[in-house]
Scaffold this active site. Structure first.
Site, PDB file in Angstrom:
ATOM      1  N   ASP A  41       0.804  -1.221   0.000  1.00  0.00           N
ATOM      2  CA  ASP A  41       0.000   0.000   0.000  1.00  0.00           C
ATOM      3  C   ASP A  41       0.838   1.274   0.000  1.00  0.00           C
ATOM      4  O   ASP A  41       0.309   2.371   0.172  1.00  0.00           O
ATOM      5  CB  ASP A  41      -0.894   0.035   1.260  1.00  0.00           C
ATOM      6  CG  ASP A  41      -1.938  -1.056   1.199  1.00  0.00           C
ATOM      7  OD1 ASP A  41      -2.285  -1.482   0.073  1.00  0.00           O
ATOM      8  OD2 ASP A  41      -2.401  -1.489   2.266  1.00  0.00           O
ATOM      9  N   HIS A 245      28.730   9.008  -9.684  1.00  0.00           N
ATOM     10  CA  HIS A 245      27.357   9.006  -9.164  1.00  0.00           C
ATOM     11  C   HIS A 245      27.248   8.174  -7.887  1.00  0.00           C
ATOM     12  O   HIS A 245      26.306   7.404  -7.712  1.00  0.00           O
ATOM     13  CB  HIS A 245      26.372   8.509 -10.229  1.00  0.00           C
ATOM     14  CG  HIS A 245      26.212   9.472 -11.366  1.00  0.00           C
ATOM     15  ND1 HIS A 245      25.671   9.135 -12.573  1.00  0.00           N
ATOM     16  CD2 HIS A 245      26.539  10.786 -11.456  1.00  0.00           C
ATOM     17  CE1 HIS A 245      25.665  10.195 -13.375  1.00  0.00           C
ATOM     18  NE2 HIS A 245      26.200  11.210 -12.714  1.00  0.00           N
ATOM     19  N   ASP A 262      27.688  16.506  -3.397  1.00  0.00           N
ATOM     20  CA  ASP A 262      26.902  17.040  -4.508  1.00  0.00           C
ATOM     21  C   ASP A 262      25.452  16.938  -4.068  1.00  0.00           C
ATOM     22  O   ASP A 262      24.884  15.844  -4.027  1.00  0.00           O
ATOM     23  CB  ASP A 262      27.174  16.212  -5.770  1.00  0.00           C
ATOM     24  CG  ASP A 262      26.457  16.752  -7.003  1.00  0.00           C
ATOM     25  OD1 ASP A 262      25.530  17.577  -6.851  1.00  0.00           O
ATOM     26  OD2 ASP A 262      26.817  16.338  -8.120  1.00  0.00           O
ATOM     27  N   ASP A 273      21.719  22.723  -7.606  1.00  0.00           N
ATOM     28  CA  ASP A 273      22.656  21.615  -7.845  1.00  0.00           C
ATOM     29  C   ASP A 273      24.060  22.131  -7.528  1.00  0.00           C
ATOM     30  O   ASP A 273      24.656  22.828  -8.342  1.00  0.00           O
ATOM     31  CB  ASP A 273      22.520  21.178  -9.315  1.00  0.00           C
ATOM     32  CG  ASP A 273      23.407  19.993  -9.661  1.00  0.00           C
ATOM     33  OD1 ASP A 273      24.032  19.434  -8.758  1.00  0.00           O
ATOM     34  OD2 ASP A 273      23.451  19.639 -10.863  1.00  0.00           O
ATOM     35  N   HIS A 352      33.660  13.968 -17.472  1.00  0.00           N
ATOM     36  CA  HIS A 352      32.293  14.419 -17.761  1.00  0.00           C
ATOM     37  C   HIS A 352      32.318  15.819 -18.356  1.00  0.00           C
ATOM     38  O   HIS A 352      33.361  16.438 -18.478  1.00  0.00           O
ATOM     39  CB  HIS A 352      31.416  14.347 -16.505  1.00  0.00           C
ATOM     40  CG  HIS A 352      31.926  15.147 -15.331  1.00  0.00           C
ATOM     41  ND1 HIS A 352      31.802  16.518 -15.249  1.00  0.00           N
ATOM     42  CD2 HIS A 352      32.567  14.760 -14.185  1.00  0.00           C
ATOM     43  CE1 HIS A 352      32.327  16.940 -14.107  1.00  0.00           C
ATOM     44  NE2 HIS A 352      32.809  15.886 -13.446  1.00  0.00           N
ATOM     45  N   HIS A 356      25.143  21.498 -17.363  1.00  0.00           N
ATOM     46  CA  HIS A 356      23.865  21.135 -17.985  1.00  0.00           C
ATOM     47  C   HIS A 356      22.869  22.237 -17.649  1.00  0.00           C
ATOM     48  O   HIS A 356      23.078  23.014 -16.722  1.00  0.00           O
ATOM     49  CB  HIS A 356      23.378  19.776 -17.460  1.00  0.00           C
ATOM     50  CG  HIS A 356      23.430  19.651 -15.959  1.00  0.00           C
ATOM     51  ND1 HIS A 356      22.451  20.137 -15.133  1.00  0.00           N
ATOM     52  CD2 HIS A 356      24.380  19.126 -15.129  1.00  0.00           C
ATOM     53  CE1 HIS A 356      22.774  19.905 -13.872  1.00  0.00           C
ATOM     54  NE2 HIS A 356      23.958  19.304 -13.829  1.00  0.00           N
ATOM     55  N   HIS A 363      18.719  17.945 -14.365  1.00  0.00           N
ATOM     56  CA  HIS A 363      19.241  17.995 -15.741  1.00  0.00           C
ATOM     57  C   HIS A 363      18.063  18.493 -16.555  1.00  0.00           C
ATOM     58  O   HIS A 363      17.224  17.717 -16.998  1.00  0.00           O
ATOM     59  CB  HIS A 363      19.716  16.623 -16.211  1.00  0.00           C
ATOM     60  CG  HIS A 363      20.983  16.189 -15.523  1.00  0.00           C
ATOM     61  ND1 HIS A 363      21.657  15.053 -15.835  1.00  0.00           N
ATOM     62  CD2 HIS A 363      21.702  16.771 -14.521  1.00  0.00           C
ATOM     63  CE1 HIS A 363      22.738  14.938 -15.061  1.00  0.00           C
ATOM     64  NE2 HIS A 363      22.780  15.969 -14.254  1.00  0.00           N
ATOM     65  N   GLU A 386      30.532  22.904 -13.622  1.00  0.00           N
ATOM     66  CA  GLU A 386      30.980  21.903 -12.660  1.00  0.00           C
ATOM     67  C   GLU A 386      32.157  21.055 -13.139  1.00  0.00           C
ATOM     68  O   GLU A 386      32.031  19.840 -13.304  1.00  0.00           O
ATOM     69  CB  GLU A 386      29.818  20.981 -12.292  1.00  0.00           C
ATOM     70  CG  GLU A 386      29.040  20.411 -13.476  1.00  0.00           C
ATOM     71  CD  GLU A 386      27.941  19.441 -13.020  1.00  0.00           C
ATOM     72  OE1 GLU A 386      28.259  18.505 -12.271  1.00  0.00           O
ATOM     73  OE2 GLU A 386      26.773  19.645 -13.402  1.00  0.00           O
ATOM     74  N   TYR A 390      39.332  13.565 -10.945  1.00  0.00           N
ATOM     75  CA  TYR A 390      39.123  12.341 -10.161  1.00  0.00           C
ATOM     76  C   TYR A 390      40.312  11.427 -10.399  1.00  0.00           C
ATOM     77  O   TYR A 390      40.472  10.887 -11.486  1.00  0.00           O
ATOM     78  CB  TYR A 390      37.813  11.669 -10.584  1.00  0.00           C
ATOM     79  CG  TYR A 390      36.665  12.661 -10.681  1.00  0.00           C
ATOM     80  CD1 TYR A 390      35.887  12.960  -9.565  1.00  0.00           C
ATOM     81  CD2 TYR A 390      36.413  13.345 -11.876  1.00  0.00           C
ATOM     82  CE1 TYR A 390      34.865  13.903  -9.645  1.00  0.00           C
ATOM     83  CE2 TYR A 390      35.402  14.284 -11.960  1.00  0.00           C
ATOM     84  CZ  TYR A 390      34.631  14.566 -10.846  1.00  0.00           C
ATOM     85  OH  TYR A 390      33.630  15.501 -10.930  1.00  0.00           O
ATOM     86  N   ARG A 407      35.126  18.016  -7.255  1.00  0.00           N
ATOM     87  CA  ARG A 407      34.245  18.707  -8.204  1.00  0.00           C
ATOM     88  C   ARG A 407      33.797  19.989  -7.522  1.00  0.00           C
ATOM     89  O   ARG A 407      33.570  19.995  -6.305  1.00  0.00           O
ATOM     90  CB  ARG A 407      33.037  17.841  -8.589  1.00  0.00           C
ATOM     91  CG  ARG A 407      32.105  18.526  -9.582  1.00  0.00           C
ATOM     92  CD  ARG A 407      31.114  17.574 -10.286  1.00  0.00           C
ATOM     93  NE  ARG A 407      30.210  16.891  -9.383  1.00  0.00           N
ATOM     94  CZ  ARG A 407      30.297  15.607  -9.060  1.00  0.00           C
ATOM     95  NH1 ARG A 407      31.275  14.852  -9.560  1.00  0.00           N
ATOM     96  NH2 ARG A 407      29.430  15.063  -8.231  1.00  0.00           N
ATOM     97  N   GLU A 409      30.866  22.840  -8.186  1.00  0.00           N
ATOM     98  CA  GLU A 409      29.692  23.059  -9.037  1.00  0.00           C
ATOM     99  C   GLU A 409      28.849  24.218  -8.522  1.00  0.00           C
ATOM    100  O   GLU A 409      28.456  24.244  -7.357  1.00  0.00           O
ATOM    101  CB  GLU A 409      28.833  21.785  -9.054  1.00  0.00           C
ATOM    102  CG  GLU A 409      27.528  21.951  -9.817  1.00  0.00           C
ATOM    103  CD  GLU A 409      26.738  20.654  -9.952  1.00  0.00           C
ATOM    104  OE1 GLU A 409      26.823  19.798  -9.049  1.00  0.00           O
ATOM    105  OE2 GLU A 409      26.030  20.514 -10.963  1.00  0.00           O
TER     106      GLU A 409
HETATM  107  N1  GLY Z   1      23.923  16.287  -9.350  1.00  0.00           N
HETATM  108  C1  GLY Z   1      23.953  15.830 -10.683  1.00  0.00           C
HETATM  109  C2  GLY Z   1      24.847  16.625 -11.503  1.00  0.00           C
HETATM  110  O1  GLY Z   1      25.667  17.346 -10.975  1.00  0.00           O
HETATM  111  O2  GLY Z   1      24.768  16.634 -12.693  1.00  0.00           O
HETATM  112 MN    MN Z   2      25.089  19.126 -12.055  1.00  0.00          MN
HETATM  113 MN    MN Z   3      25.560  18.091  -9.013  1.00  0.00          MN
END
Ligand code: GLY
Ligand code: MN
Ligand code: MN
Length: 439
Positions: A41, A245, A262, A273, A352, A356, A363, A386, A390, A407, A409
């Site tokens: 439920d 991730h 993050d 973000d 990466h 975005h 995103h 960002e 690494y 990172r 960001e």
């Molecule tokens: N938190 C996801 C990204 O930084 O794209």
């Molecule tokens: Mn991001």
């Molecule tokens: Mn992020």
């Protein structure tokens, strides 16, 4: 804290803009997201479809909006769950048909169960159907069913829309440029997220568990009226900071490691973000500091490229140039700068992209290229910047660089003359971070 919010007028204006683009002879159909069951439920927390909410402000499940520009009886119809005292006693309040009319600006409202009767009649008036095929397969088949139902009646003089257009493309283009009222909500999401990152920095010490830091973030989000994170928070110490991730958040923080967080709040369906990286013990080691300042220099160079007229990938190119040169200078990559960039050897440590679009979805929607070329920034667009580095254990460099994942960001809005960093107040320089952590 004063809470900004959107009004029925804001949503009505959005529908008006969309309907001008659709024009007479078109009809748009939009269903919200279905509820999903966790087990028995218990449902997953409900989040409406962003496109649907963007146009309606209606956050209940089981709802369908239909827009028929120029329709005399009213352009906007909303199908929703009817009032039901017994169901509401168990599951919570519903706006019902009455609320759809009185509170949500619908020109006509019907119980969802009447969709099969009313919708073909609305479709019958149109030449062009605007619908996002493929996002909700079970609803897709109902839409096709209504079209086929009309096709069986053409000999009786009934009209069937001959063209199907991608409704999502139109809405996403609209969502890409944020209005003033939306930017207020995004600022709020950003401010709350900044407060959460600062709290995490102040609370952090070796020996705590990653989830204990995550709890501090969530505490600050909810305390400030952001009832959910915009995405699962990443709280990764040491080697975990090198997993892009990472979501387990279940390890103990050790002395001498970096912690990468993050995390961003969702405030009234708008996301922040933010990533910050800092030493668990409050003092950067010399290797950590060297790489941190390199990533920060890359981010500064990337942010400087965010201005109207610059192409989408200008910030990424700027970040790559700084990181590639820095890695080369430190002896972490071999070859000339031109070789490192052309052969993309920097991707071993920076794998990466630099950002975005950001908005209702973390995103966010909106395309990055048009006719094969990067689109250019325009005032009101919001993006993340960002870059990161690494260096996983066993990377082909001296072991003193291993397990450093960084990172940085921030969330950036394009202004008429350049950009504004919405998340600037989250400590970012080595000195500012060490000062915050010492508090
Ligand atoms: N938190 C996801 C990204 O930084 O794209
Ligand atoms: Mn991001
Ligand atoms: Mn992020």
């Amino acid at each position: 804290m004063k809470q900004p919010t959107l009004t029925t007028t804001d949503f009505a204006k959005r529908r008006a803009v969309l309907m001008r683009r659709i024009g007479p002879g078109g009809v748009a159909i939009l269903a919200t997201a279905p509820e999903t069951i966790r087990n028995q439920d218990v449902h997953h927390p409900y989040r409406p479809n962003s496109d649907f909410y963007y146009l309606t402000g209606f956050a209940e499940p089981d709802a369908v909006a239909v827009l028929v520009p120029g329709r005399e009886a009213g352009a906007y119809s909303l199908f929703c769950r009817p009032r039901d005292p017994q169901a509401e006693l168990w599951q919570g309040r519903r706006a019902g048909v009455e609320g759809a009319l009185a509170e949500f600006g619908a020109d006509a409202a019907y119980p969802l169960a009447e969709l099969d009767i009313i919708l073909p009649k609305l479709l019958e008036t149109a030449h062009r159907l605007y619908y996002a095929l493929g996002t909700n397969p079970s609803f897709d088949s109902r839409v096709l069913g209504w079209l086929n139902q009309l096709r069986t009646k053409v000999r009786a003089g009934v009209q069937v829309p001959r063209e199907i257009h991608a409704l999502d493309d139109l809405i996403h283009e609209q969502r890409l440029r944020k209005q003033t009222a939306e930017l207020k909500l995004m600022r709020q999401a950003a401010d709350i997220s900044v407060a959460a990152h600062r709290r995490a920095m102040r609370m952090c010490q070796p020996g705590l568990w990653e989830y204990q830091i995550e709890a501090e973030l969530l505490h600050e989000f909810m305390r400030c009226g952001a009832l959910s994170p915009a995405y699962p928070s990443i709280v990764g110490g040491g080697a975990n900071a090198c997993i892009l991730h990472y979501r387990d958040n279940n390890q103990r923080l050790r002395d001498g490691e970096l912690l990468l967080i993050d995390a961003g709040a969702e405030y009234q369906y708008y996301a922040a973000d933010i990533t910050r990286t800092f030493p668990t013990n409050g003092r950067f080691s010399s290797e950590q500091r060297i790489l941190y300042e390199l990533v920060l220099a890359a981010q500064t160079a990337a942010i400087a490229e965010v201005k109207p007229g610059n192409p989408w990938d200008a910030p990424h190119q700027a970040a790559v140039a700084v990181l590639a040169e820095g890695l080369r200078r430190l002896g972490l990559l071999q070859g000339t700068l031109a070789e490192v960039i052309a052969q993309e050897t920097y991707k071993r440590y920076f794998m990466h992209k630099t950002g975005h679009w950001l908005g209702m979805d973390v995103h966010d929607v909106g395309n990055y290229k048009r006719d094969g070329v990067w689109r250019c920034f325009e005032p009101g667009m919001v993006l993340t910047v960002e870059p990161g580095l690494y260096i996983a254990a066993s990377s082909p460099v001296d072991a003193r660089w291993w397990n450093i994942g960084i990172r940085i960001e921030d969330d950036v809005v394009v202004t008429r003359t350049g950009c504004e960093v919405l998340t600037e107040a989250a400590p970012k320089t080595v000195a500012a971070i060490e000062a915050e952590m010492a508090r």
